[in-house]
Design a protein around this motif. Structure first.
Motif, PDB file in Angstrom:
ATOM      1  N   GLU A   1       0.829  -1.193   0.000  1.00 54.64           N
ATOM      2  CA  GLU A   1       0.000   0.000   0.000  1.00 54.64           C
ATOM      3  C   GLU A   1       0.869   1.251   0.000  1.00 54.64           C
ATOM      4  N   ARG A   2       0.346   2.297  -0.597  1.00 59.42           N
ATOM      5  CA  ARG A   2       0.951   3.630  -0.533  1.00 59.42           C
ATOM      6  C   ARG A   2      -0.089   4.498   0.167  1.00 59.42           C
ATOM      7  N   SER A   3       0.155   4.790   1.441  1.00 63.05           N
ATOM      8  CA  SER A   3      -0.820   5.474   2.289  1.00 63.05           C
ATOM      9  C   SER A   3      -0.512   6.957   2.398  1.00 63.05           C
ATOM     10  N   THR A   4      -1.573   7.757   2.433  1.00 63.40           N
ATOM     11  CA  THR A   4      -1.410   9.187   2.628  1.00 63.40           C
ATOM     12  C   THR A   4      -1.846   9.543   4.051  1.00 63.40           C
ATOM     13  N   PHE A   5      -1.162  10.531   4.623  1.00 59.99           N
ATOM     14  CA  PHE A   5      -1.398  10.973   5.989  1.00 59.99           C
ATOM     15  C   PHE A   5      -1.503  12.485   6.000  1.00 59.99           C
ATOM     16  N   ALA A   6      -2.238  13.008   6.968  1.00 55.55           N
ATOM     17  CA  ALA A   6      -2.371  14.455   7.133  1.00 55.55           C
ATOM     18  C   ALA A   6      -2.305  14.797   8.619  1.00 55.55           C
ATOM     19  N   ARG A   7      -1.726  15.946   8.888  1.00 51.89           N
ATOM     20  CA  ARG A   7      -1.691  16.436  10.262  1.00 51.89           C
ATOM     21  C   ARG A   7      -2.916  17.325  10.469  1.00 51.89           C
ATOM     22  N   ARG A   8      -3.597  17.081  11.564  1.00 45.52           N
ATOM     23  CA  ARG A   8      -4.805  17.845  11.899  1.00 45.52           C
ATOM     24  C   ARG A   8      -4.730  18.182  13.379  1.00 45.52           C
ATOM     25  N   ALA A   9      -4.793  19.459  13.708  1.00 47.54           N
ATOM     26  CA  ALA A   9      -4.703  19.912  15.107  1.00 47.54           C
ATOM     27  C   ALA A   9      -3.455  19.346  15.783  1.00 47.54           C
ATOM     28  N   GLY A  10      -2.354  19.295  15.016  1.00 44.62           N
ATOM     29  CA  GLY A  10      -1.075  18.849  15.576  1.00 44.62           C
ATOM     30  C   GLY A  10      -0.878  17.351  15.658  1.00 44.62           C
ATOM     31  N   ARG A  11      -1.849  16.560  15.207  1.00 48.28           N
ATOM     32  CA  ARG A  11      -1.736  15.089  15.264  1.00 48.28           C
ATOM     33  C   ARG A  11      -1.823  14.503  13.862  1.00 48.28           C
ATOM     34  N   TRP A  12      -1.086  13.427  13.642  1.00 46.47           N
ATOM     35  CA  TRP A  12      -1.116  12.733  12.356  1.00 46.47           C
ATOM     36  C   TRP A  12      -2.302  11.798  12.280  1.00 46.47           C
ATOM     37  N   PHE A  13      -2.908  11.729  11.073  1.00 47.53           N
ATOM     38  CA  PHE A  13      -4.017  10.821  10.805  1.00 47.53           C
ATOM     39  C   PHE A  13      -3.799  10.136   9.464  1.00 47.53           C
TER      40      PHE A  13
END
Length: 133
Positions: free
Chosen positions: A116-128
């Motif tokens: 898998e090639r997964s994408t992540f985003a930081r939201r309110a200082g936390r990674w998701f």
């Protein structure tokens, strides 16, 4: 390692393959003592959560925009090893990141791997975790 009482996992090697103990590695994220500082750390901790059957952690670290009602795991799945193949951004000062990995597992059908090639985003200082290709 799946199915062991939480207390007996702490001194064991972390399933993510870091070479450190579960408590010193992904266990601290699973317990909520710390947040994963990078996209790769979150990827590793999510893999470890599947390995120790902590689907609550998987749910909590899934971006609200893309997460299913409840993450599911096939009964009888044993996670064997994680290979990180590529990391693009996702550092301590980034807002997005991509982690490509191969997760090896065994189930009733035999041994296989999820690539898998997964994408992540930081939201309110936390990674998701956001989504995957």
């Amino acid at each position: 390692m799946s199915g062991l009482p939480f207390g007996s996992r702490g001194a064991a090697e972390c399933p993510c393959g870091s070479g450190t103990t579960y408590d010193a590695c992904c266990g601290r994220f699973h317990r909520g003592a710390e947040a994963a500082p990078t996209a790769q750390a979150l990827m590793r901790s999510r893999y470890a959560a599947y390995a120790v059957d902590d689907l609550d952690y998987v749910f909590r670290t899934w971006h609200p925009r893309t997460r299913p009602e409840l993450p599911k795991q096939q009964p009888g799945t044993t996670w064997l090893a994680l290979e990180i193949l590529d990391v693009v951004d996702g550092g301590r000062s980034d807002e997005t990141g991509v982690v490509e990995f191969r997760a090896h597992y065994r189930d009733a059908s035999g041994t296989d791997a999820l690539h898998e090639r997964s994408t992540f985003a930081r939201r309110a200082g936390r990674w998701f975790y956001v989504t995957a290709e």
